[in-house]
Design an enzyme around this catalytic site. Structure first.
Site, PDB file in Angstrom:
ATOM      1  N   PRO A   1     -19.712 -36.669   6.652  1.00  0.00           N
ATOM      2  CA  PRO A   1     -19.064 -35.671   7.510  1.00  0.00           C
ATOM      3  C   PRO A   1     -18.171 -36.318   8.574  1.00  0.00           C
ATOM      4  CG  PRO A   1     -21.451 -35.286   7.394  1.00  0.00           C
ATOM      5  CD  PRO A   1     -21.183 -36.590   6.719  1.00  0.00           C
TER       6      PRO A   1
ATOM      7  N   GLU B   1     -30.074 -38.453   6.541  1.00  0.00           N
ATOM      8  CA  GLU B   1     -29.074 -38.367   7.620  1.00  0.00           C
ATOM      9  C   GLU B   1     -27.940 -39.360   7.400  1.00  0.00           C
ATOM     10  OE1 GLU B   1     -29.843 -35.778   9.851  1.00  0.00           O
ATOM     11  OE2 GLU B   1     -31.453 -35.601   8.379  1.00  0.00           O
TER      12      GLU B   1
ATOM     13  N   ARG C   1      -7.639 -34.687 -12.534  1.00  0.00           N
ATOM     14  CA  ARG C   1      -6.567 -33.811 -13.039  1.00  0.00           C
ATOM     15  C   ARG C   1      -5.184 -34.385 -12.742  1.00  0.00           C
ATOM     16  NH1 ARG C   1      -4.586 -29.664 -10.307  1.00  0.00           N
ATOM     17  NH2 ARG C   1      -5.196 -28.071 -11.781  1.00  0.00           N
TER      18      ARG C   1
ATOM     19  N   ASP D   1       2.437 -31.808  -8.004  1.00  0.00           N
ATOM     20  CA  ASP D   1       3.389 -32.572  -7.217  1.00  0.00           C
ATOM     21  C   ASP D   1       3.836 -31.782  -5.997  1.00  0.00           C
ATOM     22  OD1 ASP D   1       3.198 -34.634  -8.919  1.00  0.00           O
ATOM     23  OD2 ASP D   1       5.124 -34.339  -9.898  1.00  0.00           O
TER      24      ASP D   1
HETATM   25  C1  JQB Z   1     -26.223 -37.267   4.041  1.00  0.00           C
HETATM   26  C2  JQB Z   1     -24.376 -36.030   3.977  1.00  0.00           C
HETATM   27  C3  JQB Z   1     -22.150 -35.235   3.579  1.00  0.00           C
HETATM   28  C4  JQB Z   1     -22.888 -37.340   2.619  1.00  0.00           C
HETATM   29  C5  JQB Z   1     -18.922 -35.146   2.839  1.00  0.00           C
HETATM   30  C6  JQB Z   1     -19.242 -33.081   4.111  1.00  0.00           C
HETATM   31  O1  JQB Z   1     -24.616 -36.921   6.874  1.00  0.00           O
HETATM   32  C7  JQB Z   1     -25.482 -36.135   7.482  1.00  0.00           C
HETATM   33  N1  JQB Z   1     -25.508 -36.218   8.830  1.00  0.00           N
HETATM   34  C8  JQB Z   1     -26.326 -35.420   9.507  1.00  0.00           C
HETATM   35  C9  JQB Z   1     -27.162 -34.540   8.848  1.00  0.00           C
HETATM   36  C10 JQB Z   1     -27.136 -34.456   7.470  1.00  0.00           C
HETATM   37  C11 JQB Z   1     -26.309 -35.254   6.767  1.00  0.00           C
HETATM   38  C12 JQB Z   1     -26.319 -35.130   5.260  1.00  0.00           C
HETATM   39  N2  JQB Z   1     -25.655 -36.125   4.465  1.00  0.00           N
HETATM   40  C13 JQB Z   1     -25.313 -37.944   3.267  1.00  0.00           C
HETATM   41  C14 JQB Z   1     -24.131 -37.172   3.221  1.00  0.00           C
HETATM   42  C15 JQB Z   1     -23.408 -35.053   4.151  1.00  0.00           C
HETATM   43  C16 JQB Z   1     -21.880 -36.371   2.793  1.00  0.00           C
HETATM   44  C17 JQB Z   1     -21.110 -34.251   3.853  1.00  0.00           C
HETATM   45  C18 JQB Z   1     -19.741 -34.247   3.552  1.00  0.00           C
HETATM   46  N3  JQB Z   1     -18.248 -35.865   2.250  1.00  0.00           N
HETATM   47  N4  JQB Z   1     -20.222 -32.443   4.708  1.00  0.00           N
HETATM   48  N5  JQB Z   1     -21.349 -33.124   4.562  1.00  0.00           N
HETATM   49  N6  JQB Z   1     -17.956 -32.614   4.099  1.00  0.00           N
END
Ligand code: JQB
Length: 253
Positions: free
Chosen positions: A90, A117, A155, A170
């Site tokens: 995230p 996490e 794709r 494109d």
């Molecule tokens: C654990 C993920 C995403 C990978 C993308 C997106 O990362 C966290 N931090 C706090 C609480 C929970 C998590 C859960 N978590 C690995 C992981 C979330 C990716 C992710 C992502 N790319 N949203 N969440 N756009």
């Protein structure tokens, strides 16, 4: 193009890999997808642990640096050339169509999927992967995000789609893009909902004008941000909402 996915849940990808466009691209050797179970690099104790509690306290668990770095190094040592490391998180840069184009130009992509996490910060410090997020919402792990990336990238790989799609992709990635106009197929009428007359008339210039106008209106109403100057976004949306209110409820003025 070759993808290497590092994950604690390789089976999440089973259905995706065996259906539709992707399975055909794999059969035709246009795309290779290799999954690596991070647990295979865990200590050889009965529970094969790969996670632990965060130093300093806090909820949940983190994926440890040691199995992750060993796994990435082992995968890369088995292959020639550049690997293009990506971690789904995230905290990453937002994935978009220009980034998909960029990825499609690489020979290989290594996708690191976290759980719990996420990863110990030293995974990022040591491996220096590109940090990528698919959007502003929280998933339970990186696997679904990795499938989104793979889906958008393959794709764009030559030969995976029919060539007719390439022009559309494109223009979408060049930034001056609009939302698609509405489309209809048979039947011409269903429960009183009919197909716009212009699409049945055979006047191709009129159809092109109607579609361009629909695209412009949709983009203005739904995604003004795609047209530029995000500073005006809130004001524009307010005005559009007001106009819609006037159109739909003329007596409320
Ligand atoms: C654990 C993920 C995403 C990978 C993308 C997106 O990362 C966290 N931090 C706090 C609480 C929970 C998590 C859960 N978590 C690995 C992981 C979330 C990716 C992710 C992502 N790319 N949203 N969440 N756009």
């Amino acid at each position: 193009m070759r993808f290497d996915i590092i994950t604690l849940f390789p089976a999440i990808f089973d259905g995706y890999l065996t259906q539709g466009l992707l399975s055909k691209a794999i059969q035709r050797d246009l795309v290779e997808i290799h999954r690596h179970n991070l647990r295979d690099w865990a200590p050889p104790t009965p529970h094969r642990p790969v996670d632990d509690k965060p130093f300093g306290g806090g909820p949940g668990m983190l994926i440890q640096v040691e199995p992750t770095v060993r796994c990435v190094e082992a995968v890369e040592a088995s292959l020639p050339g550049e690997s293009n490391r990506v971690v789904l998180t995230p905290q990453g840069k937002r994935f978009d169509q220009p980034m998909a184009e960029d990825f499609a130009n690489r020979d290989r992509l290594l996708l690191l999927c976290g759980r719990y996490e996420g990863f110990d910060q030293r995974v990022m410090d040591i491996l220096q992967p590109q940090e990528v997020s698919i959007g502003d919402f929280v998933l339970n792990g990186g696997e679904v995000a990795a499938m989104v990336i793979i889906d958008a990238v393959i794709r764009l790989v030559p030969g995976v789609l029919g060539d007719e799609q390439s022009n559309i992709d494109d223009s979408f990635s060049r930034g001056n893009r609009l939302l698609e106009f509405p489309q209809y197929t048979r039947p011409r009428e269903f429960r009183g909902h009919t197909v716009p007359d212009v699409l049945l008339g055979g006047d191709h210039a009129a159809i092109a004008r109607w579609r361009a106008e629909q695209s412009r209106r949709r983009t203005l109403q739904r995604r003004r941000d795609l047209l530029g100057d995000p500073q005006n976004l809130e004001i524009d949306n307010l005005e559009i909402d007001l106009n819609q209110t006037k159109r739909n409820h003329p007596k409320s003025e």
